[in-house]
Scaffold this motif. Sequence first.
Motif, PDB file in Angstrom:
ATOM      1  N   ASN A   2      -2.972  -1.523 -15.053  1.00  0.00           N
ATOM      2  CA  ASN A   2      -3.128  -1.281 -14.262  1.00  0.00           C
ATOM      3  C   ASN A   2      -3.508  -0.209 -13.183  1.00  0.00           C
ATOM      4  O   ASN A   2      -2.877   0.764 -13.020  1.00  0.00           O
ATOM      5  N   ARG A   3      -4.990   0.292 -12.902  1.00  0.00           N
ATOM      6  CA  ARG A   3      -4.815   0.839 -11.347  1.00  0.00           C
ATOM      7  C   ARG A   3      -5.283   0.654 -10.063  1.00  0.00           C
ATOM      8  O   ARG A   3      -5.738  -0.499 -10.203  1.00  0.00           O
ATOM      9  N   GLN A   4      -3.697   1.620  -9.914  1.00  0.00           N
ATOM     10  CA  GLN A   4      -3.899   0.534  -8.366  1.00  0.00           C
ATOM     11  C   GLN A   4      -4.242   2.503  -7.747  1.00  0.00           C
ATOM     12  O   GLN A   4      -4.084   3.249  -8.404  1.00  0.00           O
ATOM     13  N   ILE A   5      -4.710   1.802  -6.211  1.00  0.00           N
ATOM     14  CA  ILE A   5      -5.175   3.623  -6.024  1.00  0.00           C
ATOM     15  C   ILE A   5      -4.854   2.643  -4.333  1.00  0.00           C
ATOM     16  O   ILE A   5      -4.389   1.446  -3.743  1.00  0.00           O
ATOM     17  N   VAL A   6      -4.775   4.282  -3.850  1.00  0.00           N
ATOM     18  CA  VAL A   6      -4.140   3.627  -1.965  1.00  0.00           C
ATOM     19  C   VAL A   6      -5.280   4.805  -1.062  1.00  0.00           C
ATOM     20  O   VAL A   6      -6.165   5.564  -1.823  1.00  0.00           O
ATOM     21  N   ALA A  52       2.460  22.443   6.754  1.00  0.00           N
ATOM     22  CA  ALA A  52       2.796  21.926   5.658  1.00  0.00           C
ATOM     23  C   ALA A  52       3.898  20.725   5.467  1.00  0.00           C
ATOM     24  O   ALA A  52       3.626  19.899   4.752  1.00  0.00           O
ATOM     25  N   VAL A  53       4.383  20.399   6.444  1.00  0.00           N
ATOM     26  CA  VAL A  53       5.517  19.415   7.210  1.00  0.00           C
ATOM     27  C   VAL A  53       4.510  18.240   7.210  1.00  0.00           C
ATOM     28  O   VAL A  53       5.023  17.417   5.960  1.00  0.00           O
ATOM     29  N   GLN A  54       3.367  18.206   7.249  1.00  0.00           N
ATOM     30  CA  GLN A  54       2.722  17.164   7.675  1.00  0.00           C
ATOM     31  C   GLN A  54       2.259  16.885   6.706  1.00  0.00           C
ATOM     32  O   GLN A  54       2.497  15.090   5.966  1.00  0.00           O
ATOM     33  N   ALA A  55       1.224  18.298   5.971  1.00  0.00           N
ATOM     34  CA  ALA A  55       0.945  16.998   4.317  1.00  0.00           C
ATOM     35  C   ALA A  55       1.741  16.535   4.099  1.00  0.00           C
ATOM     36  O   ALA A  55       1.736  15.961   2.801  1.00  0.00           O
ATOM     37  N   LEU A  56       3.411  17.436   3.473  1.00  0.00           N
ATOM     38  CA  LEU A  56       4.182  16.723   2.507  1.00  0.00           C
ATOM     39  C   LEU A  56       4.532  15.277   3.497  1.00  0.00           C
ATOM     40  O   LEU A  56       4.514  14.392   2.469  1.00  0.00           O
ATOM     41  N   ALA A  57       4.647  15.512   4.901  1.00  0.00           N
ATOM     42  CA  ALA A  57       5.073  13.830   5.281  1.00  0.00           C
ATOM     43  C   ALA A  57       3.214  12.371   4.780  1.00  0.00           C
ATOM     44  O   ALA A  57       3.886  11.575   4.667  1.00  0.00           O
ATOM     45  N   ASN A  58       2.718  13.506   4.608  1.00  0.00           N
ATOM     46  CA  ASN A  58       1.337  12.293   4.067  1.00  0.00           C
ATOM     47  C   ASN A  58       1.593  11.824   2.595  1.00  0.00           C
ATOM     48  O   ASN A  58       0.978  11.078   2.456  1.00  0.00           O
ATOM     49  N   ILE A  59       2.485  12.808   1.946  1.00  0.00           N
ATOM     50  CA  ILE A  59       2.263  12.775   0.203  1.00  0.00           C
ATOM     51  C   ILE A  59       2.811  11.489   0.467  1.00  0.00           C
ATOM     52  O   ILE A  59       2.672  10.682  -0.264  1.00  0.00           O
ATOM     53  N   GLU A  60       4.295  11.724   1.155  1.00  0.00           N
ATOM     54  CA  GLU A  60       5.285  11.037   0.728  1.00  0.00           C
ATOM     55  C   GLU A  60       4.839   9.560   1.036  1.00  0.00           C
ATOM     56  O   GLU A  60       4.907   8.639   0.899  1.00  0.00           O
ATOM     57  N   ASN A  61       3.668   9.326   2.127  1.00  0.00           N
ATOM     58  CA  ASN A  61       3.118   7.879   2.908  1.00  0.00           C
ATOM     59  C   ASN A  61       2.737   6.981   1.337  1.00  0.00           C
ATOM     60  O   ASN A  61       2.808   6.762   1.352  1.00  0.00           O
ATOM     61  N   ALA A  62       1.808   8.105   1.014  1.00  0.00           N
ATOM     62  CA  ALA A  62       1.112   7.637  -0.346  1.00  0.00           C
ATOM     63  C   ALA A  62       1.956   7.534  -1.278  1.00  0.00           C
ATOM     64  O   ALA A  62       1.400   6.087  -1.728  1.00  0.00           O
ATOM     65  N   LEU A  63       3.047   8.206  -1.659  1.00  0.00           N
ATOM     66  CA  LEU A  63       4.137   8.060  -2.714  1.00  0.00           C
ATOM     67  C   LEU A  63       4.605   6.559  -2.233  1.00  0.00           C
ATOM     68  O   LEU A  63       4.123   5.776  -3.126  1.00  0.00           O
ATOM     69  N   HIS A  64       4.736   6.349  -0.825  1.00  0.00           N
ATOM     70  CA  HIS A  64       5.889   5.116  -0.631  1.00  0.00           C
ATOM     71  C   HIS A  64       4.879   3.629  -1.025  1.00  0.00           C
ATOM     72  O   HIS A  64       5.051   2.145  -1.239  1.00  0.00           O
ATOM     73  N   ARG A  65       3.702   4.483  -0.529  1.00  0.00           N
ATOM     74  CA  ARG A  65       2.725   2.406  -0.303  1.00  0.00           C
ATOM     75  C   ARG A  65       2.715   2.575  -1.970  1.00  0.00           C
ATOM     76  O   ARG A  65       1.804   1.623  -2.721  1.00  0.00           O
ATOM     77  N   MET A  66       2.406   3.361  -3.241  1.00  0.00           N
ATOM     78  CA  MET A  66       2.760   2.878  -4.735  1.00  0.00           C
ATOM     79  C   MET A  66       4.259   2.974  -4.923  1.00  0.00           C
ATOM     80  O   MET A  66       4.356   2.931  -6.606  1.00  0.00           O
ATOM     81  N   ASN A  67       4.679   2.600  -4.492  1.00  0.00           N
ATOM     82  CA  ASN A  67       6.496   1.908  -4.086  1.00  0.00           C
ATOM     83  C   ASN A  67       7.110   3.249  -4.934  1.00  0.00           C
ATOM     84  O   ASN A  67       7.763   2.952  -6.169  1.00  0.00           O
ATOM     85  N   ALA A  68       6.440   4.131  -4.894  1.00  0.00           N
ATOM     86  CA  ALA A  68       7.603   6.129  -5.399  1.00  0.00           C
ATOM     87  C   ALA A  68       7.658   6.987  -4.131  1.00  0.00           C
ATOM     88  O   ALA A  68       7.809   6.208  -2.849  1.00  0.00           O
TER      89      ALA A  68
END
Length: 135
Positions: A2-6, A52-68
């Motif tokens: 399965n391929r999931q996208i955010v 950098a703090v905001q970019a990393l928070a955005n990465i964290e948000n995307a990961l959470h949406r992928m159950n990571a």
Amino acid sequence: MNRQIVSTGTEWESRVGYSRAVRLGSHVHVSGTTATNEEGEFTGDDDPYEQAVQALANIENALHRMNATMNDVVRTRMYVTNVDNWEEVRRAHGEMFGDIPPTTSMVEVTRLIEPEMLVEIEAEALIVAQGTDSA
């Protein structure tokens, strides 16, 4: 597999043709991410640390949406428009990852897609089921 996208729904994704993150199996790849808030507005003004703090928070948000989580990140790449700002970007990266540092690169680039952007960060994560580490 399965391929999931955010998607964040920002104009850039449709204009350029990319996803914020893609998960295929246990691998998650997060696109180059800048300092935009949930409304897609740029934040951080002229401050590489805040960007950098905001970019990393955005990465964290995307990961959470992928159950990571950030604990699953094994590699980051940081692009900065002025390598003299490396200490501020490094500080934000170090605060986010603490005792779980991934491999990383920091590269100076001539510019990013918008002139006010000083930092762009991408990440790769590997989700490993608990108890299956071979370390």
